[in-house]
Write an enzyme that holds these catalytic residues in place. Structure first.
Site, PDB file in Angstrom:
ATOM      1  N   ARG A 122       0.836  -1.203   0.000  1.00 46.02           N
ATOM      2  CA  ARG A 122       0.000   0.000   0.000  1.00 46.02           C
ATOM      3  C   ARG A 122       0.873   1.256   0.000  1.00 46.02           C
ATOM      4  NH1 ARG A 122      -5.638  -1.686   2.730  1.00 46.02           N
ATOM      5  NH2 ARG A 122      -6.579  -1.315   0.737  1.00 46.02           N
ATOM      6  N   GLN A 127      -1.373   2.956  -5.660  1.00 45.08           N
ATOM      7  CA  GLN A 127      -2.770   3.326  -5.348  1.00 45.08           C
ATOM      8  C   GLN A 127      -3.721   3.086  -6.515  1.00 45.08           C
ATOM      9  OE1 GLN A 127      -2.949   7.285  -3.743  1.00 45.08           O
ATOM     10  NE2 GLN A 127      -2.595   6.555  -1.668  1.00 45.08           N
ATOM     11  N   ASP A 130      -4.862  -0.497  -6.614  1.00 41.85           N
ATOM     12  CA  ASP A 130      -5.269  -1.061  -5.323  1.00 41.85           C
ATOM     13  C   ASP A 130      -6.721  -1.545  -5.359  1.00 41.85           C
ATOM     14  OD1 ASP A 130      -5.860  -1.633  -2.703  1.00 41.85           O
ATOM     15  OD2 ASP A 130      -4.843   0.129  -1.899  1.00 41.85           O
ATOM     16  N   SER A 133      -8.879  -1.293  -2.108  1.00 41.31           N
ATOM     17  CA  SER A 133      -9.476   0.025  -1.851  1.00 41.31           C
ATOM     18  C   SER A 133     -10.657   0.283  -2.773  1.00 41.31           C
ATOM     19  CB  SER A 133      -8.436   1.135  -2.055  1.00 41.31           C
ATOM     20  OG  SER A 133      -7.475   1.069  -1.059  1.00 41.31           O
ATOM     21  N   TYR A 230      -1.882  -1.258   8.704  1.00 44.81           N
ATOM     22  CA  TYR A 230      -2.991  -2.122   9.115  1.00 44.81           C
ATOM     23  C   TYR A 230      -3.088  -2.172  10.639  1.00 44.81           C
ATOM     24  CZ  TYR A 230      -3.479  -3.917   4.366  1.00 44.81           C
ATOM     25  OH  TYR A 230      -3.717  -4.044   3.022  1.00 44.81           O
TER      26      TYR A 230
END
Ligand code: NAD
Length: 373
Positions: A122, A127, A130, A133, A230
């Protein structure tokens, strides 16, 4: 080079790994694209939409993937699908790498280079690829919409000639990507929103969306985030303190959306049966962790149940309920990933094993599974 898009086979999977938009972009990279007939049907994309974008359409899975150098899927392949793949093919999909180790071993044995999109690091460069997400964002939105549809009252405050309707109270537990979108969606619908998480960084995020943050903010809380961003599993002592605070909060809620996950582990139980019993009749819980064991002990994957007058929903594939948008975002994520592993000048595979993203996501290569540190 040939890129293949087979039809998803997992029951209830409505998404597809490529759209006409991504097909056009793959063609722009110099790839031939082959799509299995009907692959986009549940996402409202017809075979002719794909052919108009420059893809070939094949009648079945075997002929779709037979000579493919790259295969893109939403879910990991079944054993029957693995044997259809060409030795040396590259596969990218949501492979559930924590639970599907046997399937990944079978892919390694079949000579597949497999990328689990869940394992993309991440970092900001990743991004646009991802998938966790892009899909969690839709799940957070749909969880609130489904809860509102199930709830026998209105969400916003309404002042009418017949009197005032009080706004609904919504608690979001777990403020990752899904939780943030759930907060934003519930706020837009006019609810009074509060939220909780064990990661300290989320306090400011909740407040910036107009929510109230609820958590025991002790020393353990201040260190509850891994370097990867996380949550860490919390101590029994912290969980007891947090649980007492949540018990007090939850009684007053109309809707609770739970999204708390710890990668590779069973989801934490955040809402006990006693807490559910303390809620008002007609309240609704949507447990987005139901597929990972659940954030309540009563949640049942893909079922809607009523216990102590409270409806508990346990959807495991909410992005699939928004198949068109979910596929569009997923397909863009995968296009961005494929652009990283294809040489833009020659259109040939160019896997850079020193690249953090390529190295992070690979789970099978050179006939073996890739161990995780
Ligand atoms: P996730 O799906 O793994 O978990 C959902 C949420 O549950 C997390 O916020 C987690 O902290 C929370 N949680 C876990 N245990 C809990 C407990 N006992 N009580 C309450 N909450 C609990 O998380 P996610 O949505 O994948 O996001 C994880 C992090 O990664 C976030 O910080 C997110 O902003 C970040 N992220 C970064 C990038 C990037 O920079 N490229 C992209 C996406 C997400």
């Amino acid at each position: 080079m040939r890129l293949a898009i087979p039809k998803e086979t997992q029951p209830g999977e409505t998404r597809v790994a490529a759209t006409p938009e991504s097909v056009k972009k793959f063609k722009g990279l110099g790839l031939d694209v082959i799509v299995q007939s009907g692959a986009g049907a549940s996402a409202r994309i017809s075979d002719s939409d794909y052919t108009a974008a420059g893809a070939l359409v094949a009648p079945d899975a075997a002929s779709t993937v037979k000579d493919a150098d790259i295969v893109l899927k939403v879910r990991g392949p079944s054993p029957g699908e693995i044997v259809q793949l060409r030795n040396g093919a590259v596969l990218a999909a949501l492979l559930s790498p924590h639970s599907e180790q046997d399937a990944i071993a079978a892919m390694a044995q079949a000579g597949i280079t497999a990328f689990a999109m869940e394992f993309l690091p991440r970092i900001s460069r990743a991004q646009a690829m991802d998938v966790l997400s892009s899909q969690a964002n839709l799940a957070g939105y749909k969880a609130v919409i489904d809860a509102a549809a199930q709830f026998g009252r209105a969400m916003p405050m309404m002042m009418t000639a017949a009197g005032t309707i009080a706004p609904a109270r919504v608690l979001v537990m777990g403020v990752g990507v899904a939780g943030l979108q759930a907060i934003a969606t519930a706020k837009r619908l006019g609810a009074i929103v509060s939220a909780t998480d064990v990661r300290p960084a989320t306090k400011e995020q909740v407040e910036s969306l107009g929510g109230t943050f609820v958590a025991v903010m002790d020393e353990e809380f201040k260190n509850a985030q891994t370097a990867a961003g996380y949550a860490k599993p919390m101590s029994a002592d912290y969980q007891a303190k947090q649980s007492a605070l949540i018990a007090e909060t939850i009684r007053k809620q109309d809707i609770v959306i739970t999204t708390a996950l710890i990668p590779g582990r069973k989801a934490p139980i955040l809402v006990s049966e006693e807490m559910i019993q303390s809620m008002k009749p007609g309240s609704v819980i949507v447990d987005l962790a139901a597929g990972a064991g659940g954030n309540t002990p009563l949640s049942k994957p893909d079922e809607i149940i009523e216990v102590h007058g409270v409806t508990i929903m346990g959807p495991t594939n909410l992005p699939g309920a928004l198949a068109t948008d979910a596929s569009a975002l997923y397909a863009r994520n995968l296009f961005n990933f494929v652009s990283l592993i294809v040489d833009k000048k020659t259109g040939a595979l160019a896997l850079d094993w020193d690249d953090e993203i390529v190295k992070g996501a690979v789970v099978a290569k050179d006939g073996a599974t890739v161990p995780r540190g």
